[in-house]
Scaffold this motif. Structure first.
Motif, PDB file in Angstrom:
ATOM      1  N   TRP A 163      -2.364  12.781   8.430  1.00 39.04           N
ATOM      2  CA  TRP A 163      -2.323  11.459   7.783  1.00 39.04           C
ATOM      3  C   TRP A 163      -1.023  11.325   7.014  1.00 39.04           C
ATOM      4  O   TRP A 163      -0.637  12.216   6.266  1.00 39.04           O
ATOM      5  N   GLN A 164      -0.349  10.183   7.182  1.00 42.61           N
ATOM      6  CA  GLN A 164       1.002  10.035   6.629  1.00 42.61           C
ATOM      7  C   GLN A 164       1.140   8.863   5.657  1.00 42.61           C
ATOM      8  O   GLN A 164       2.229   8.299   5.519  1.00 42.61           O
ATOM      9  N   GLN A 165       0.063   8.490   4.982  1.00 40.15           N
ATOM     10  CA  GLN A 165       0.149   7.411   4.001  1.00 40.15           C
ATOM     11  C   GLN A 165       1.107   7.808   2.875  1.00 40.15           C
ATOM     12  O   GLN A 165       0.908   8.829   2.211  1.00 40.15           O
ATOM     13  N   GLU A 166       2.133   7.006   2.634  1.00 40.55           N
ATOM     14  CA  GLU A 166       3.169   7.344   1.657  1.00 40.55           C
ATOM     15  C   GLU A 166       2.858   6.844   0.246  1.00 40.55           C
ATOM     16  O   GLU A 166       3.140   7.523  -0.738  1.00 40.55           O
ATOM     17  N   GLU A 167       2.290   5.635   0.137  1.00 38.98           N
ATOM     18  CA  GLU A 167       2.041   5.017  -1.163  1.00 38.98           C
ATOM     19  C   GLU A 167       0.574   4.612  -1.295  1.00 38.98           C
ATOM     20  O   GLU A 167      -0.051   4.206  -0.309  1.00 38.98           O
ATOM     21  N   PRO A 168       0.009   4.680  -2.504  1.00 34.96           N
ATOM     22  CA  PRO A 168      -1.368   4.211  -2.705  1.00 34.96           C
ATOM     23  C   PRO A 168      -1.489   2.727  -2.377  1.00 34.96           C
ATOM     24  O   PRO A 168      -0.574   1.943  -2.647  1.00 34.96           O
ATOM     25  N   LEU A 169      -2.598   2.354  -1.798  1.00 36.35           N
ATOM     26  CA  LEU A 169      -2.848   0.954  -1.489  1.00 36.35           C
ATOM     27  C   LEU A 169      -3.292   0.208  -2.746  1.00 36.35           C
ATOM     28  O   LEU A 169      -3.887   0.802  -3.651  1.00 36.35           O
ATOM     29  N   PRO A 170      -3.019  -1.092  -2.821  1.00 33.99           N
ATOM     30  CA  PRO A 170      -3.447  -1.865  -3.999  1.00 33.99           C
ATOM     31  C   PRO A 170      -4.965  -1.944  -4.097  1.00 33.99           C
ATOM     32  O   PRO A 170      -5.673  -1.777  -3.106  1.00 33.99           O
ATOM     33  N   ASN A 171      -5.440  -2.204  -5.303  1.00 31.67           N
ATOM     34  CA  ASN A 171      -6.876  -2.352  -5.574  1.00 31.67           C
ATOM     35  C   ASN A 171      -7.681  -1.114  -5.191  1.00 31.67           C
ATOM     36  O   ASN A 171      -8.813  -1.210  -4.709  1.00 31.67           O
ATOM     37  N   THR A 172      -7.080   0.039  -5.412  1.00 31.80           N
ATOM     38  CA  THR A 172      -7.755   1.302  -5.102  1.00 31.80           C
ATOM     39  C   THR A 172      -8.175   2.012  -6.385  1.00 31.80           C
ATOM     40  O   THR A 172      -7.363   2.201  -7.293  1.00 31.80           O
ATOM     41  N   ILE A 173      -9.436   2.394  -6.442  1.00 29.04           N
ATOM     42  CA  ILE A 173      -9.978   3.179  -7.540  1.00 29.04           C
ATOM     43  C   ILE A 173     -10.293   4.572  -6.999  1.00 29.04           C
ATOM     44  O   ILE A 173     -10.907   4.706  -5.940  1.00 29.04           O
TER      45      ILE A 173
END
Length: 219
Positions: A163-173
Motif C-alpha cells: 500500500w502506497q498511500q502518501e498522505e492522510p485522507l481528509p475527515n479521517t479519525i
C-alpha cells in the motif's frame, strides 16, 4: 431524525463477527456490516477491489469504519464515494506508519513464503503450536477468522505490504491502542489513544471504541 449510516469493514481474514460488541444508539445510527469478497485474481489492484466493494454501500454521506487492513480498504473505498467520515481502528493512515519489518518484508518478498494454510486450516494446526492453556483462545480466534480462502489471504498480504498511500485522507479519525504490536503506536501520529489497547481491541475494548465513535460523530 435522520439516522447516520455506518459501514464496518473487518480486518484481514476476519468476518463481521468482530463488531458484535459495538454498541451504538439505534435511534441515531444504522449499522451495516461488510464482508470481504474474493479477489478477481492475485493481480487485482487494491483500487479495483475497493471499487467493487463500493457496490455494497447504499447511502451517501455515510461513515466508513475499518479495522486493520479493513481500515486501509475503507480509505481506498472512500476515493469512489461521498462519505461523511472515515474512522480507522488499529490501522494506518499512510504507508509511512508501517513498522520497518513491513518494509523489509515488502522489499525482500519474504511474505510470499507466509504459510496461508495456518489461517485457512487454523483449527487443524492450532493443536500443534498452542499449549493447553491457549486452546480456549484458539477457539475464540477461529470464530473471528472466518475468511480463509487462500487466494484472498495471499492477495491481502501482498496489498497490505504494498500500500502506497502518501498522505492522510481528509475527515479521517484514527483510534489506536498503546499495546498494538502489529502497528506499534510509536509509528502512529494524530490518533485517539486507547490505553492498553491491543491489535484486537475491537473485541476487547468495544465499549470504549463505541463511546469514541459516538463522540466523534456528534461533536
Amino acid at each position: 431524525m435522520t439516522k447516520t449510516h455506518i459501514y464496518f469493514m473487518p480486518g484481514l481474514a476476519a468476518g463481521p463477527e468482530i463488531f458484535e460488541n459495538i454498541d451504538l444508539d439505534k435511534s441515531l445510527y444504522e449499522l451495516h456490516l461488510l464482508q470481504w469478497i474474493k479477489p478477481l485474481a492475485l493481480e487485482e489492484t487494491i483500487s479495483n477491489y475497493a471499487m467493487r466493494m463500493c457496490d455494497k454501500i447504499k447511502h451517501k454521506k455515510c461513515v466508513l469504519v475499518g479495522v486493520s487492513f479493513g481500515g486501509i480498504m475503507v480509505q481506498e473505498m472512500s476515493k469512489f464515494l461521498d462519505v461523511k467520515k472515515i474512522i480507522l481502528i488499529s490501522s494506518v493512515k499512510t504507508h509511512h506508519e508501517f513498522p520497518k519489518r513491513f518494509k523489509v518484508a515488502s522489499m525482500s518478498k519474504l511474505y510470499k513464503l507466509f504459510p496461508t494454510k495456518l489461517v485457512s486450516n487454523f483449527e487443524d494446526y492450532a493443536k500443534f503450536f498452542l499449549g493447553k492453556s491457549l486452546k480456549k483462545r484458539a477457539k475464540i480466534y477461529k470464530k473471528y477468522l472466518s475468511e480463509r480462502n487462500e487466494t484472498y489471504l495471499k492477495w491481502s498480504i501482498h496489498n497490505v505490504l504494498h500500500w502506497q498511500q502518501e498522505e492522510p485522507l481528509p475527515n479521517t479519525i484514527h483510534i489506536h491502542g498503546t499495546k498494538d504490536h502489529v502497528f506499534p503506536v510509536q509509528n502512529i501520529s494524530n490518533f485517539i489513544e486507547i490505553e492498553n489497547g491491543t491489535h484486537v481491541m475491537i473485541i476487547t475494548k468495544a465499549k470504549k471504541i463505541s463511546e469514541i465513535i459516538h463522540t466523534t460523530l456528534t461533536t
